[in-house]
Design a protein around this motif. Structure first.
Motif, PDB file in Angstrom:
ATOM      1  N   THR A  33     -29.436 -51.599  63.309  1.00 17.96           N
ATOM      2  CA  THR A  33     -29.742 -51.315  61.907  1.00 17.96           C
ATOM      3  C   THR A  33     -28.431 -51.128  61.149  1.00 17.96           C
ATOM      4  OG1 THR A  33     -29.871 -48.906  62.232  1.00 17.96           O
ATOM      5  CG2 THR A  33     -31.913 -50.166  62.500  1.00 17.96           C
ATOM      6  N   VAL A  34     -28.421 -51.583  59.906  1.00 17.30           N
ATOM      7  CA  VAL A  34     -27.253 -51.431  59.044  1.00 17.30           C
ATOM      8  C   VAL A  34     -27.723 -50.758  57.761  1.00 17.30           C
ATOM      9  CG1 VAL A  34     -25.376 -52.603  57.837  1.00 17.30           C
ATOM     10  CG2 VAL A  34     -26.233 -53.536  59.993  1.00 17.30           C
ATOM     11  N   ILE A  82     -24.270 -58.043  62.364  1.00 16.84           N
ATOM     12  CA  ILE A  82     -24.033 -56.752  61.706  1.00 16.84           C
ATOM     13  C   ILE A  82     -23.051 -56.932  60.547  1.00 16.84           C
ATOM     14  CG2 ILE A  82     -22.963 -54.478  61.985  1.00 16.84           C
ATOM     15  CD1 ILE A  82     -24.106 -54.469  64.865  1.00 16.84           C
ATOM     16  N   ASN A  83     -21.978 -57.672  60.800  1.00 15.67           N
ATOM     17  CA  ASN A  83     -20.975 -57.886  59.753  1.00 15.67           C
ATOM     18  C   ASN A  83     -21.565 -58.629  58.559  1.00 15.67           C
ATOM     19  OD1 ASN A  83     -19.126 -56.672  61.435  1.00 15.67           O
ATOM     20  ND2 ASN A  83     -18.227 -58.587  62.149  1.00 15.67           N
ATOM     21  N   THR A  84     -22.409 -59.624  58.845  1.00 17.80           N
ATOM     22  CA  THR A  84     -23.040 -60.394  57.773  1.00 17.80           C
ATOM     23  C   THR A  84     -23.906 -59.494  56.900  1.00 17.80           C
ATOM     24  OG1 THR A  84     -23.053 -62.440  59.082  1.00 17.80           O
ATOM     25  CG2 THR A  84     -24.626 -62.297  57.262  1.00 17.80           C
ATOM     26  N   GLU A  85     -24.729 -58.669  57.536  1.00 16.92           N
ATOM     27  CA  GLU A  85     -25.598 -57.762  56.789  1.00 16.92           C
ATOM     28  C   GLU A  85     -24.772 -56.739  56.008  1.00 16.92           C
ATOM     29  OE1 GLU A  85     -28.614 -56.145  54.956  1.00 16.92           O
ATOM     30  OE2 GLU A  85     -28.805 -57.927  56.226  1.00 16.92           O
ATOM     31  N   GLN A  89     -24.832 -56.333  51.907  1.00 15.50           N
ATOM     32  CA  GLN A  89     -25.159 -55.072  51.250  1.00 15.50           C
ATOM     33  C   GLN A  89     -24.031 -54.618  50.327  1.00 15.50           C
ATOM     34  OE1 GLN A  89     -26.434 -52.014  53.961  1.00 15.50           O
ATOM     35  NE2 GLN A  89     -27.968 -53.302  54.943  1.00 15.50           N
ATOM     36  N   THR A  90     -22.798 -54.769  50.795  1.00 17.19           N
ATOM     37  CA  THR A  90     -21.642 -54.365  49.999  1.00 17.19           C
ATOM     38  C   THR A  90     -21.508 -55.254  48.763  1.00 17.19           C
ATOM     39  OG1 THR A  90     -20.519 -53.678  52.038  1.00 17.19           O
ATOM     40  CG2 THR A  90     -19.172 -53.891  50.059  1.00 17.19           C
ATOM     41  N   ALA A  91     -21.744 -56.553  48.944  1.00 14.93           N
ATOM     42  CA  ALA A  91     -21.670 -57.490  47.820  1.00 14.93           C
ATOM     43  C   ALA A  91     -22.716 -57.141  46.766  1.00 14.93           C
ATOM     44  CB  ALA A  91     -21.875 -58.918  48.324  1.00 14.93           C
ATOM     45  N   LEU A 206     -10.644 -57.120  56.193  1.00 12.25           N
ATOM     46  CA  LEU A 206     -11.669 -56.597  55.283  1.00 12.25           C
ATOM     47  C   LEU A 206     -12.903 -56.140  56.057  1.00 12.25           C
ATOM     48  CD1 LEU A 206     -12.775 -56.122  52.430  1.00 12.25           C
ATOM     49  CD2 LEU A 206     -13.453 -58.530  52.375  1.00 12.25           C
ATOM     50  N   ILE A 207     -13.347 -56.967  57.004  1.00 10.52           N
ATOM     51  CA  ILE A 207     -14.525 -56.624  57.807  1.00 10.52           C
ATOM     52  C   ILE A 207     -14.259 -55.376  58.642  1.00 10.52           C
ATOM     53  CG2 ILE A 207     -15.963 -57.382  59.741  1.00 10.52           C
ATOM     54  CD1 ILE A 207     -15.749 -60.222  58.610  1.00 10.52           C
ATOM     55  N   GLU A 208     -13.056 -55.290  59.187  1.00  9.37           N
ATOM     56  CA  GLU A 208     -12.710 -54.113  59.994  1.00  9.37           C
ATOM     57  C   GLU A 208     -12.761 -52.851  59.141  1.00  9.37           C
ATOM     58  OE1 GLU A 208      -9.013 -52.514  62.789  1.00  9.37           O
ATOM     59  OE2 GLU A 208      -9.131 -54.635  62.228  1.00  9.37           O
TER      60      GLU A 208
END
Length: 222
Positions: A33-34, A82-85, A89-91, A206-208
């Motif tokens: 879950t994210v 997970i990173n994609t989700e 969400q951040t976008a 950025l992802i990190e």
């Protein structure tokens, strides 16, 4: 050695779309879950199959890898989901959006990969994927691309960087007893190569940062 690149994120996604980015059937078991948004096992399994296909194209059979390597690949696939989700969400929080015209343009680009529309339609049908579902996936990829581009910022290259990459290319060509092209001829491709490498590094950073700042909102259940 060098290939002309197109839109760096969308181009990579086309094959995934047409090989089953929208899964049908499968388990509704939750693997992660994210921020309260579920990632389902059926979607995870689709990405595992896509990864297997990608490796097979490179002559690697994932089923023949040892258990440690398999676990590493599976973890990488889950991290990607997970990173994609997390980026989506951040976008959304940042107000990133796309117009329908942008989506239609990308759909047309995908269709152009086929000689006839019928071939495109047959592939969609084979993978139980509608054009509307494809459009939703394209929309997500466009949002991700726009968010990353906005946050990566402008990148540039130096002659020293280009020369270093050219030297590697020249050495490789000479090792294979091939005549290397001169530096000026290769320069546009060298620039693309260096910029792509820099962009990938920035995206990874950025992802990190997103993962670290949202660590408490991510739960892995697999």
């Amino acid at each position: 050695m060098f290939k002309k690149t197109s839109k760096w994120f969308i181009a990579m996604a086309i094959v995934t779309f047409l090989l089953g980015a929208c899964s049908s059937g499968g388990s509704d078991e939750i693997v992660a879950t994210v921020n309260g948004k579920d990632i389902l096992k059926k979607d995870y399994e689709v990405e595992i199959e896509n990864t297997k296909t990608s490796y097979e194209q490179q002559g690697i059979n994932l089923d023949e890898l040892d258990s440690e390597m398999k676990e590493e690949v599976e973890k990488s696939v889950l991290d990607q989901l997970i990173n994609t989700e997390l980026i989506l969400q951040t976008a959304e929080q940042d107000g990133v959006s796309v117009e329908q015209g942008e989506i239609d343009s990308e759909i047309d680009a995908i269709k152009s990969q086929f000689e006839e529309d019928k071939q495109f339609e047959e592939l969609l049908e084979k993978n139980k994927l509608t054009e509307e579902q494809l459009g939703e996936q394209v929309k997500k990829q466009l949002i991700i691309t726009k968010y990353l581009d906005n946050n990566v910022g402008e990148l540039s290259t130096t002659d020293e960087e280009l020369q270093a990459v050219y030297n590697q290319y020249k050495e490789s060509a000479e090792t294979q007893e091939q005549e290397p092209e001169d530096f000026e001829t290769m320069k546009p491709q060298l620039e693309q190569q260096v910029l792509a490498q820099k962009k990938n590094e920035k995206v990874n950073e950025l992802i990190e940062e997103l993962r670290k700042s949202n660590e408490e909102k991510i739960e892995i259940l697999l």
